[in-house]
Design an enzyme around this catalytic site. Structure first.
Site, PDB file in Angstrom:
ATOM      1  CG  HIS A 185      32.203  35.958  37.339  1.00 12.15           C
ATOM      2  ND1 HIS A 185      31.731  36.895  38.233  1.00 12.15           N
ATOM      3  CD2 HIS A 185      32.013  36.476  36.099  1.00 12.15           C
ATOM      4  CE1 HIS A 185      31.269  37.930  37.560  1.00 12.15           C
ATOM      5  NE2 HIS A 185      31.433  37.699  36.267  1.00 12.15           N
ATOM      6  N   GLY A 191      38.424  32.060  39.174  1.00 17.95           N
ATOM      7  CA  GLY A 191      36.980  32.061  38.898  1.00 17.95           C
ATOM      8  C   GLY A 191      36.704  32.040  37.392  1.00 17.95           C
ATOM      9  CB  SER A 229      46.350  30.477  49.991  1.00 18.37           C
ATOM     10  OG  SER A 229      47.656  30.879  49.690  1.00 18.37           O
ATOM     11  CB  SER A 230      50.586  26.889  49.197  1.00 17.62           C
ATOM     12  OG  SER A 230      51.040  27.998  48.475  1.00 17.62           O
ATOM     13  CB  CYS A 231      50.610  31.848  52.062  1.00 12.39           C
ATOM     14  SG  CYS A 231      48.943  32.426  52.229  1.00 12.39           S
ATOM     15  CE1 TYR A 263      44.731  36.042  50.545  1.00 12.69           C
ATOM     16  CE2 TYR A 263      46.694  34.670  50.616  1.00 12.69           C
ATOM     17  CZ  TYR A 263      45.509  35.024  50.012  1.00 12.69           C
ATOM     18  OH  TYR A 263      45.084  34.359  48.884  1.00 12.69           O
ATOM     19  CE  LYS A 279      42.144  32.056  51.152  1.00  3.89           C
ATOM     20  NZ  LYS A 279      41.345  32.371  50.076  1.00  3.89           N
ATOM     21  CG  ASN A 322      53.194  29.423  43.458  1.00  4.93           C
ATOM     22  OD1 ASN A 322      52.686  30.080  44.368  1.00  4.93           O
ATOM     23  ND2 ASN A 322      54.423  28.947  43.489  1.00  4.93           N
ATOM     24  CG  HIS A 381      51.862  35.691  42.177  1.00  6.91           C
ATOM     25  ND1 HIS A 381      50.562  35.332  41.926  1.00  6.91           N
ATOM     26  CD2 HIS A 381      51.915  36.015  43.489  1.00  6.91           C
ATOM     27  CE1 HIS A 381      49.865  35.438  43.048  1.00  6.91           C
ATOM     28  NE2 HIS A 381      50.660  35.848  44.005  1.00  6.91           N
ATOM     29  NE  ARG A 385      61.370  42.250  36.153  1.00  5.98           N
ATOM     30  CZ  ARG A 385      61.761  41.757  37.293  1.00  5.98           C
ATOM     31  NH1 ARG A 385      62.678  40.836  37.315  1.00  5.98           N
ATOM     32  NH2 ARG A 385      61.257  42.191  38.418  1.00  5.98           N
ATOM     33  CG  ASP A 443      67.218  33.417  46.426  1.00  4.90           C
ATOM     34  OD1 ASP A 443      66.927  34.064  45.402  1.00  4.90           O
ATOM     35  OD2 ASP A 443      68.231  32.706  46.531  1.00  4.90           O
TER      36      ASP A 443
END
Ligand SMILES: NC(=O)c1ccc[n+]([C@@H]2O[C@H](COP(=O)([O-])OP(=O)(O)OC[C@H]3O[C@@H](n4cnc5c(N)ncnc54)[C@H](OP(=O)(O)O)[C@@H]3O)[C@@H](O)[C@H]2O)c1
Length: 309
Positions: free
Chosen positions: A12, A17, A108-110, A137, A141, A166, A179, A187, A269
């Site tokens: 959390h 969370g 996760s989308s990975c 990882y 998942k 994301n 990320h 930045r 990229d």
């Protein structure tokens, strides 16, 4: 699930969370159970079992995980696979043992193949090789998704899994492993403070990503907890892509920075596109409400408040 249901939010204090807690409180849920990582390490089976036995949660949202950048994944692959497998093995199995009515697992989308056709559909999972840098990882998942499906099949447990795009927003991480979106916020903020003449953008700025505001994800989690009972994983995103350059220009505008934007094309990229196909969740009647401009402004405001502390 009703306003007096006992709901355990694992993780959390994290980005997702904490947004789920905000949403539950806003909606008047009164019996939310939490434990910090320090007070209960979910890798510890014995202590996690005593917690389930004492608290007997009715609903569980599993947002506790070891999460990090590609670089962090590349440096600590053993920790990423071991910690995530152990946390989810404990929480999913104990949720079954202590008769939790419903559990929501965050994938996760990975977990999608590196060369997945775009937009990525749920059926594409396990159809190709993963991105090698965060493979441990991603395997953890995928194992979490498969574990929810196996408990559904063998025990009839209502354990559902989702794959969000994301996520960004309040409580995001702005450290050196952050990320792209929080990195750019930081930045531009520093460039404004230091009056720098240029801000560097890694790569060509051309790759496109799907940015999903965390409060919308929290809304989707509660929607799916109520409406979705299938073992098949379900994507949740906004269905819109933004190039890194467009993102940088939006953040630059919010920050008021007037200097130059310079590309560092010696940096890779990554994939040209990573977009989820969220048609399944759309067909159920759910849609994200926060535009990228609004989400960025809210995140920027929060970041400034934190930076002043
Ligand atoms: N962020 C994204 O863009 C994104 C996108 C898709 C899916 N997801 C998934 O969503 C989930 C949550 O991600 P997030 O971005 O919210 O991560 P996060 O901000 O890093 O939060 C993770 C939470 O888990 C806690 N935690 C970690 N290890 C623990 C342990 N051993 N015992 C107890 N608590 C522990 C952390 O506490 P401490 O901070 O105190 O360690 C923190 O509260 C993850 O499963 C992730 O794969 C995230």
């Amino acid at each position: 699930m009703n306003k007096s249901s006992k709901i355990f939010i694992a993780g959390h204090t994290g980005l997702i969370g904490s947004a789920i807690i905000r949403k539950l409180r806003l909606m008047g849920y009164a019996r939310i159970i939490t434990r910090t990582h320090k007070s209960l390490d979910l890798k510890d089976r014995k202590r996690t079992e005593s917690f389930f036995s004492k608290e007997q949660p009715e609903y569980v949202i599993l947002a506790a995980a070891k999460v990090g950048s590609i670089q962090a994944n590349d440096t600590y692959p053993a920790e990423f696979i071991f910690e995530n497998l152990t946390i989810q093995n404990n929480v999913i199995d104990l949720s079954w043992k202590y008769r939790v009515k419903k559990l929501l697992y965050l994938g996760s989308s990975c977990a999608y193949p590196k060369k997945c056709s775009q937009p990525m559909k749920e059926e594409s999972l396990l159809t190709g090789s993963l991105e090698p840098t965060n493979e441990p990882y991603a395997i953890a998942k995928l194992a979490g998704i498969k574990m929810c499906q196996a408990y559904h099949r063998q025990y009839g447990a209502k354990f559902i899994s989702i794959i969000p795009a994301n996520v960004y927003g309040i409580n995001d991480h702005f450290d050196e492993n952050a990320h792209v979106l929080p990195t750019l916020i930081k930045r531009f903020h520093q460039a404004c403070l230091k009056n720098s003449r240029k801000v560097i953008l890694w790569g060509t700025g051309k790759p496109k990503r799907e940015f999903f505001y965390v409060d919308d994800l929290a809304d989707a989690c509660l929607f799916l907890l109520k409406k979705y009972n299938e073992p098949e994983v379900i994507n949740v995103g906004v269905g819109q892509e933004t190039s890194i350059l467009q993102l940088a220009q939006k953040i630059r505008k919010i920050s008021g920075y007037r200097g130059e934007l310079v590309y560092d094309t010696s940096r890779p990229d990554g994939n040209p596109r990573r977009l989820l196909n969220s048609s399944k969740v759309s067909a159920l009647g759910w849609k994200a409400q926060t535009s990228l401009d609004t989400g960025l402004q809210l995140t920027w405001n929060w970041f400034l408040k934190m930076a002043k502390k």
